[in-house]
Design an enzyme around this catalytic site. Structure first.
Site, PDB file in Angstrom:
ATOM      1  N   TRP A  54     -76.075  -7.753 -11.798  1.00 59.14           N
ATOM      2  CA  TRP A  54     -74.698  -7.758 -10.895  1.00 59.14           C
ATOM      3  C   TRP A  54     -73.744  -7.451 -11.933  1.00 59.14           C
ATOM      4  O   TRP A  54     -73.592  -8.068 -13.156  1.00 59.14           O
ATOM      5  CB  TRP A  54     -74.499  -9.339 -10.617  1.00 59.14           C
ATOM      6  CG  TRP A  54     -73.478  -9.637  -9.667  1.00 59.14           C
ATOM      7  CD1 TRP A  54     -73.333  -9.269  -8.437  1.00 59.14           C
ATOM      8  CD2 TRP A  54     -72.234 -10.007 -10.024  1.00 59.14           C
ATOM      9  NE1 TRP A  54     -72.005  -9.956  -7.985  1.00 59.14           N
ATOM     10  CE2 TRP A  54     -71.148 -10.210  -9.223  1.00 59.14           C
ATOM     11  CE3 TRP A  54     -71.588 -10.503 -11.510  1.00 59.14           C
ATOM     12  CZ2 TRP A  54     -70.002 -10.758  -9.078  1.00 59.14           C
ATOM     13  CZ3 TRP A  54     -70.513 -11.014 -11.468  1.00 59.14           C
ATOM     14  CH2 TRP A  54     -69.604 -11.121 -10.304  1.00 59.14           C
ATOM     15  N   LYS A  57     -75.300 -15.401  -6.257  1.00 59.31           N
ATOM     16  CA  LYS A  57     -75.420 -16.876  -5.990  1.00 59.31           C
ATOM     17  C   LYS A  57     -75.383 -17.630  -7.198  1.00 59.31           C
ATOM     18  O   LYS A  57     -74.927 -18.775  -6.745  1.00 59.31           O
ATOM     19  CB  LYS A  57     -77.056 -16.644  -5.636  1.00 59.31           C
ATOM     20  CG  LYS A  57     -77.535 -18.172  -4.973  1.00 59.31           C
ATOM     21  CD  LYS A  57     -76.960 -18.466  -3.613  1.00 59.31           C
ATOM     22  CE  LYS A  57     -77.294 -19.892  -3.106  1.00 59.31           C
ATOM     23  NZ  LYS A  57     -76.098 -20.312  -1.966  1.00 59.31           N
ATOM     24  N   ARG A  82     -80.124 -13.874  -5.157  1.00 54.85           N
ATOM     25  CA  ARG A  82     -78.725 -14.279  -5.855  1.00 54.85           C
ATOM     26  C   ARG A  82     -77.748 -13.090  -6.034  1.00 54.85           C
ATOM     27  O   ARG A  82     -76.510 -13.330  -6.384  1.00 54.85           O
ATOM     28  CB  ARG A  82     -79.305 -14.504  -7.345  1.00 54.85           C
ATOM     29  CG  ARG A  82     -80.294 -15.364  -7.511  1.00 54.85           C
ATOM     30  CD  ARG A  82     -81.027 -15.481  -8.767  1.00 54.85           C
ATOM     31  NE  ARG A  82     -80.298 -15.924 -10.076  1.00 54.85           N
ATOM     32  CZ  ARG A  82     -80.171 -16.982 -10.559  1.00 54.85           C
ATOM     33  NH1 ARG A  82     -81.077 -17.870  -9.973  1.00 54.85           N
ATOM     34  NH2 ARG A  82     -79.342 -17.337 -11.417  1.00 54.85           N
ATOM     35  N   GLU A 101     -65.940 -14.107   2.383  1.00 58.30           N
ATOM     36  CA  GLU A 101     -67.187 -13.760   1.788  1.00 58.30           C
ATOM     37  C   GLU A 101     -68.030 -12.994   2.617  1.00 58.30           C
ATOM     38  O   GLU A 101     -68.492 -12.041   1.999  1.00 58.30           O
ATOM     39  CB  GLU A 101     -67.961 -15.064   1.621  1.00 58.30           C
ATOM     40  CG  GLU A 101     -67.498 -15.995   0.256  1.00 58.30           C
ATOM     41  CD  GLU A 101     -68.824 -17.203   0.103  1.00 58.30           C
ATOM     42  OE1 GLU A 101     -69.546 -16.904  -0.808  1.00 58.30           O
ATOM     43  OE2 GLU A 101     -68.609 -17.900   1.171  1.00 58.30           O
ATOM     44  N   HIS A 142     -43.180 -23.446   5.012  1.00 57.78           N
ATOM     45  CA  HIS A 142     -42.487 -23.286   3.739  1.00 57.78           C
ATOM     46  C   HIS A 142     -42.994 -21.904   3.219  1.00 57.78           C
ATOM     47  O   HIS A 142     -43.002 -21.452   2.113  1.00 57.78           O
ATOM     48  CB  HIS A 142     -43.268 -24.057   2.872  1.00 57.78           C
ATOM     49  CG  HIS A 142     -42.670 -25.579   3.143  1.00 57.78           C
ATOM     50  ND1 HIS A 142     -41.453 -26.077   3.227  1.00 57.78           N
ATOM     51  CD2 HIS A 142     -43.392 -26.765   3.847  1.00 57.78           C
ATOM     52  CE1 HIS A 142     -41.263 -27.148   3.514  1.00 57.78           C
ATOM     53  NE2 HIS A 142     -42.351 -27.904   3.996  1.00 57.78           N
ATOM     54  N   CYS A 191     -77.541 -10.860 -14.034  1.00 55.67           N
ATOM     55  CA  CYS A 191     -78.208 -11.706 -12.722  1.00 55.67           C
ATOM     56  C   CYS A 191     -79.501 -12.249 -12.882  1.00 55.67           C
ATOM     57  O   CYS A 191     -79.376 -13.730 -13.106  1.00 55.67           O
ATOM     58  CB  CYS A 191     -77.968 -10.902 -11.399  1.00 55.67           C
ATOM     59  SG  CYS A 191     -78.247 -11.905 -10.250  1.00 55.67           S
ATOM     60  N   ASN A 247     -78.981 -11.379 -19.419  1.00 55.62           N
ATOM     61  CA  ASN A 247     -78.038 -12.155 -18.468  1.00 55.62           C
ATOM     62  C   ASN A 247     -77.012 -12.540 -19.370  1.00 55.62           C
ATOM     63  O   ASN A 247     -77.161 -13.188 -20.335  1.00 55.62           O
ATOM     64  CB  ASN A 247     -78.813 -13.404 -17.562  1.00 55.62           C
ATOM     65  CG  ASN A 247     -79.421 -13.014 -16.334  1.00 55.62           C
ATOM     66  OD1 ASN A 247     -79.271 -11.655 -16.027  1.00 55.62           O
ATOM     67  ND2 ASN A 247     -80.015 -13.831 -15.906  1.00 55.62           N
ATOM     68  N   GLY A 248     -75.782 -12.560 -18.794  1.00 53.13           N
ATOM     69  CA  GLY A 248     -74.624 -13.571 -19.463  1.00 53.13           C
ATOM     70  C   GLY A 248     -73.708 -12.180 -19.928  1.00 53.13           C
ATOM     71  O   GLY A 248     -73.604 -11.353 -19.414  1.00 53.13           O
ATOM     72  N   LYS A 255     -65.666 -19.097   3.609  1.00 54.51           N
ATOM     73  CA  LYS A 255     -66.839 -18.428   4.343  1.00 54.51           C
ATOM     74  C   LYS A 255     -66.700 -17.024   5.151  1.00 54.51           C
ATOM     75  O   LYS A 255     -67.354 -16.035   4.744  1.00 54.51           O
ATOM     76  CB  LYS A 255     -67.382 -19.428   5.400  1.00 54.51           C
ATOM     77  CG  LYS A 255     -68.224 -20.853   4.887  1.00 54.51           C
ATOM     78  CD  LYS A 255     -69.528 -20.121   4.474  1.00 54.51           C
ATOM     79  CE  LYS A 255     -69.135 -20.158   2.902  1.00 54.51           C
ATOM     80  NZ  LYS A 255     -69.432 -21.237   1.802  1.00 54.51           N
ATOM     81  N   GLU A 259     -62.604 -24.084   3.345  1.00 56.82           N
ATOM     82  CA  GLU A 259     -63.932 -23.576   3.317  1.00 56.82           C
ATOM     83  C   GLU A 259     -64.309 -22.592   4.487  1.00 56.82           C
ATOM     84  O   GLU A 259     -64.916 -21.691   4.123  1.00 56.82           O
ATOM     85  CB  GLU A 259     -64.981 -24.949   3.378  1.00 56.82           C
ATOM     86  CG  GLU A 259     -66.440 -24.742   3.349  1.00 56.82           C
ATOM     87  CD  GLU A 259     -66.935 -23.857   2.376  1.00 56.82           C
ATOM     88  OE1 GLU A 259     -66.236 -23.754   1.276  1.00 56.82           O
ATOM     89  OE2 GLU A 259     -68.275 -23.312   2.437  1.00 56.82           O
TER      90      GLU A 259
END
Ligand code: F6R
Length: 614
Positions: free
Chosen positions: A77, A609, A27, A494, A510, A2, A103-104, A491, A487
């Site tokens: 994270w 983030k 983040r 989340e 359907h 992170c 990170n990664g 929201k 969206e």
């Protein structure tokens, strides 16, 4: 992944590291740790949860490290292994002399681990990062030089990484490198600050150097030596960061998300400034570097993005196809990169990302670039990795967005698409002049209309309270507002963890209609325009199944009162611009429900983030 910080200089390092991590904490993370070089050894302090826990832990050890001036830190994270103290970074080799933050994702860590265990390495954590610590330590045994050990190790590592490494044999030295993950080195007087993002260092310096992939920097208080993967010395441009030291302040709002929602009128104004002067003058978009002849001939566009940015991209498709008559494909970056995509030098590829660092989108962009496509990037971070890949860079100027849930950056991305679609339509002459002018007039009225929505949130708050006990939520819309439904649902899930889904209203019958009963709220985004009556019929169908009907509308039609148990009214707006006005109450509904339920609005669980892993 992170966030990473590092420091080599003359100041007491622990505070600098934790302050830097605090600037990155928006983040999203689940544990934190630092390693500091003390007289005889490297000391490591870690904790799970928020940084205040790390601060508490440090209070118990102040005497150990207060004179230390070199160190590295990390907020994690979790990707490999649960958020525990053992899995938190920094990680060490067997003897503890070498420490690493990362990170990664190290993609071949399992193979590396098998090999390293054969050579006697004992793994303590479940992380991929620990493999790097052991690998660099083994290379150090051979090379007897830390930089060389890092260089040799990176030849065997596959995946994405930004790495900071320290060794006990080196008094004041940090070695850093990166591949497909951001890392920059801030340059001060007698000190260097290392970070995965600008906010962590901007308080100390505005001068910085962004590392290119595979470069390795060896940093001491008075020197920085840069080499490439073959050991050849490199010179890298020093940049002046276009940032002010921002105190990440809520300015009196309870949460950053609410503050950022309220900043949206200004975000629209900023985006119009210098680009749209009046309804009769052409849109100025100097950022688009495709020459006008090529633009006129363009017959295919691909837009790639993730999450909220993907929803902005879907509205972008609607606008570009309608205004310019150019075929547009929109695809989630994570899908785009794992199939044979058809793109070439005649395709314009648009990448959309608030952070400019999303690993999937970055990879997709690189793939398209390799096939010769012109790359246009829409981002809130003109200093990001994606921006660096751009042939045309359209920055959206939303200002730093702290809340993990994107709000103002979404509005800014939409503004970029309005301006881009109008600009291309004007170059191509593909849209009737009176329509162009009316869209421009409406664009200029948007900030006041958003302000109107934000000034009258009582109904929205009541609605949020009324439905906050629900387990599920359905959002429906059609046409240009279908992505608004997606969206709104994103929201809500989340930040409140309520299971919310957006549907194209015509699709209800359907399948999803089977879920409707008198416990299910269905929110219809009923904006006046070409598809209004159709959506009204779809809402009737849902009502006939006893769903709890909510309308978000700019209509004053009396018959809505019979159909909907709750109505949220917004100012009248032209259909093309309605996604901007409609999404604001949806952001607020999500916010108020989450707030009412006592959720961690700005840092929802499990989210980050900037998603720098694929
Ligand atoms: C949702 C959200 C995410 C991001 C997604 C892509 O509120 O923020 O869905 O939109 O992770 O991130 P960017 O836009 O930085 O590429």
């Amino acid at each position: 992944m992170c966030g990473i910080v590092g420091y080599v200089g003359f100041r007491s390092v622990a505070d600098i590291l934790v302050d830097g991590l605090e600037q990155l904490e928006y983040r999203g993370y689940d544990s934190a740790g630092i390693a500091v070089k003390c007289d005889s050894d490297i000391k490591i302090y870690k904790s799970i949860g928020k940084l205040k826990n790390l601060r508490e832990e440090l209070k118990n050890h102040v005497g150990e490290f207060e004179k230390s001036t070199t160190g590295i830190g990390h907020i994690r994270w979790a990707t490999h292994g649960a958020p525990t103290v053992i899995n938190a970074h920094p990680h060490t080799c067997n003897c503890g002399n070498l420490v690493v933050v990362h990170n990664g994702i190290i993609e071949n860590y399992k193979e590396l681990k098998i090999e390293l265990e054969k050579q006697g390495c004992k793994f303590k954590s479940q992380t991929d990062t620990e493999a790097v610590a052991h690998l660099v330590a083994l290379k150090y045994k051979q090379a007897k030089n830390l930089t060389e050990a890092v260089r040799l190790a990176t030849k065997e590592i596959q995946g994405a990484y930004a790495l900071c490494v320290m060794h006990n044999d080196y008094k004041n030295t940090v070695v850093v490198t990166k591949r497909n993950a951001p890392l920059l080195v801030g340059i001060g007087e007698g000190e260097f600050l290392i970070a995965s993002d600008v906010p962590a260092i901007i308080k100390y310096t505005k001068k910085a150097m962004y590392l290119n992939d595979n470069q390795i920097a060896t940093i001491t208080p008075n020197s920085m030596k840069l080499i490439d993967k073959d050991g050849i010395e490199q010179v890298q441009k020093i940049e002046v960061l276009p940032w002010e030291p921002v105190a990440l302040s809520k300015m009196g709002y309870k949460h950053f998300m609410l503050k950022e929602i309220h900043e949206q009128p200004d975000v629209v104004r900023n985006n119009l400034s210098g680009k749209l002067h009046s309804a009769t003058e052409p849109v100025v978009l100097n950022e688009v570097k495709l020459d006008k002849e090529t633009l006129k001939k363009l017959n295919r566009i691909q837009i790639i993005a993730c999450g909220t940015s993907l929803h902005a991209a879907m509205i972008g498709k609607y606008l570009i196809e309608t205004f310019c008559g150019i075929a547009v494909d929109v695809e989630a970056s994570s899908e785009y990169i794992y199939r044979r995509t058809v793109t070439d030098e005649n395709t314009l590829v648009i990448g959309v990302s608030q952070s400019g660092e999303t690993a999937d989108t970055l990879t997709a962009i690189k793939q398209a670039k390799a096939r010769g496509s012109h790359i246009l990037i829409i981002t809130n971070r003109p200093d990001s990795s994606m921006a660096r890949e751009a042939d045309s860079l359209v920055p959206v100027n939303a200002g730093i967005e702290v809340s993990v849930a994107a709000t103002k950056s979404y509005i800014a991305q939409l503004m970029a698409f309005y301006l881009l679609a109008l600009y291309m339509a004007e170059v191509k002459g593909s849209l009737d002049n009176s329509l162009v002018q009316s869209v421009k007039n409406e664009l200029m009225l948007l900030p006041q209309k958003i302000e109107q929505v934000l000034a009258n949130t009582e109904d929205i708050q009541k609605c949020a309270r009324k439905y906050s006990g629900t387990k599920d939520f359905i959002y429906v819309a059609r046409g240009i507002n279908f992505p608004t439904a997606l969206e709104g649902a994103l929201k809500l899930k989340e930040i409140s963890y309520i299971n919310a889904t957006g549907y194209a209203a015509g699709e209800l019958k359907h399948g999803p209609i089977a879920m409707l009963d008198d416990t299910m709220p269905v929110l219809s985004i009923l904006m006046k325009g070409s598809i209004y009556e159709k959506l009204l019929s779809n809402s009737e169908e849902a009502k006939a199944r006893n769903a709890r009907m909510i309308a978000l509308t700019n209509s004053t039609d009396e018959k809505l009162n019979d159909l909907f148990e709750t109505i949220i009214r917004v100012p009248d707006v032209q259909e093309f611009l309605s996604p901007i006005i409609a999404v604001i109450p949806l952001q607020l509904i999500a916010y108020y429900i989450a707030e009412f339920l006592g959720k961690d609005v700005d840092q929802p669980r499990n989210l980050a983030k900037s998603v720098t892993v694929e």
